[in-house]
Design an enzyme around this catalytic site. Structure first.
Site, PDB file in Angstrom:
ATOM      1  N   SER A 116       0.835  -1.206   0.000  1.00  7.51           N
ATOM      2  CA  SER A 116       0.000   0.000   0.000  1.00  7.51           C
ATOM      3  C   SER A 116       0.872   1.259   0.000  1.00  7.51           C
ATOM      4  O   SER A 116       1.695   1.438  -0.894  1.00  7.51           O
ATOM      5  CB  SER A 116      -0.962  -0.056   1.195  1.00  7.51           C
ATOM      6  N   ASP A 170     -10.042  -4.731  -4.482  1.00 12.51           N
ATOM      7  CA  ASP A 170      -9.492  -3.725  -3.568  1.00 12.51           C
ATOM      8  C   ASP A 170     -10.345  -2.456  -3.573  1.00 12.51           C
ATOM      9  O   ASP A 170     -10.449  -1.785  -4.599  1.00 12.51           O
ATOM     10  CB  ASP A 170      -8.063  -3.380  -3.993  1.00 12.51           C
ATOM     11  N   HIS A 201      -8.082  -5.277  -0.036  1.00 13.39           N
ATOM     12  CA  HIS A 201      -6.813  -4.586   0.219  1.00 13.39           C
ATOM     13  C   HIS A 201      -6.035  -5.385   1.262  1.00 13.39           C
ATOM     14  O   HIS A 201      -6.061  -5.075   2.458  1.00 13.39           O
ATOM     15  CB  HIS A 201      -7.099  -3.163   0.705  1.00 13.39           C
TER      16      HIS A 201
END
Length: 220
Positions: A116, A170, A201
């Site tokens: 991320s 996601d 995610h």
């Protein structure tokens, strides 16, 4: 941000490792977040690796009601590519490149990556002018705008091995952001492995398996 070094979790998989993996966590997590994954990686048994999991600085994050948390940079709005505090992105890149430079003095091979927000910093730090890495892995992420961050991309992007994995479900960083980054890196000449997984995610067992294979190729 005055500090030029980061508190870091260090894990060695054997004695006298000649390879190093620097792994950056996501927004609101810390360096312990991916520590449990190390035993799950099918690494070459005769090639000890040092894993470095740095803790991001604690800062107030605008999109999270200005709550203080570990973050590589502030998100003014959840709009990857435009909503970042670009000055803080540049600061994070500088911090991670200092880690890479230090790791280079002790190890023959250095891989850099993250999840991320950590993956976003890893991409810029690994592809911009500065100390060289031997490969980059970017999980559920995207590459911030290098020009807005004042970061100049290096010619060594051509031929750079890059592993990218992203969840097709996601909701935080939509998979299209990852796909776009993959195509951008390809246009720069990077050797990109792109993987999509039916997950949100997060990471999954199939992704860890594929990443293990990629590690093995570069660290053997």
């Amino acid at each position: 941000m005055k500090n030029t070094s980061l508190d870091t979790v260090v894990i060695d998989t054997g004695a006298s490792p000649r390879s190093c993996v620097i792994w950056l966590h996501g927004l609101g997590a810390d360096g312990h977040d991916f520590e449990p994954i190390v035993p799950e990686l099918a690494l070459p048994p005769d090639a000890p690796v040092r894993f470095l999991f740095p803790h991001a600085p604690v800062r107030r994050v605008t999109i999270n009601n200005h709550m203080p948390m570990r973050a590589w940079y502030d998100f003014l709005s959840l709009d990857p590519g435009r909503g970042e505090d670009h000055a803080q992105v540049a600061e994070a890149v500088s911090l991670i490149q200092a880690m890479v430079e230090s790791a280079r003095k002790e190890h023959d091979r250095v891989l850099l990556g993250g999840f991320s927000q950590g993956g976003a910093v890893a991409l810029l730090a690994g592809l911009s002018e500065g100390p060289a890495v031997d490969g980059i892995f970017a999980l559920s992420t995207y590459m911030p705008d290098a020009d807005q961050a004042g970061v100049g991309l290096s010619r060594r992007a051509r031929g750079m091995p890059v592993f990218m994995g992203h969840g097709s479900l996601d909701p935080v960083i939509p998979v299209d952001f990852g796909r776009h980054t993959s195509k951008l890196l390809g246009s720069l000449g990077a050797v990109v492995q792109w993987h999509e997984y039916p997950m949100p995610h997060s990471v999954c067992a199939d992704e860890i398996r594929d990443l293990s294979g990629w590690f093995g190729t570069l660290l053997a």
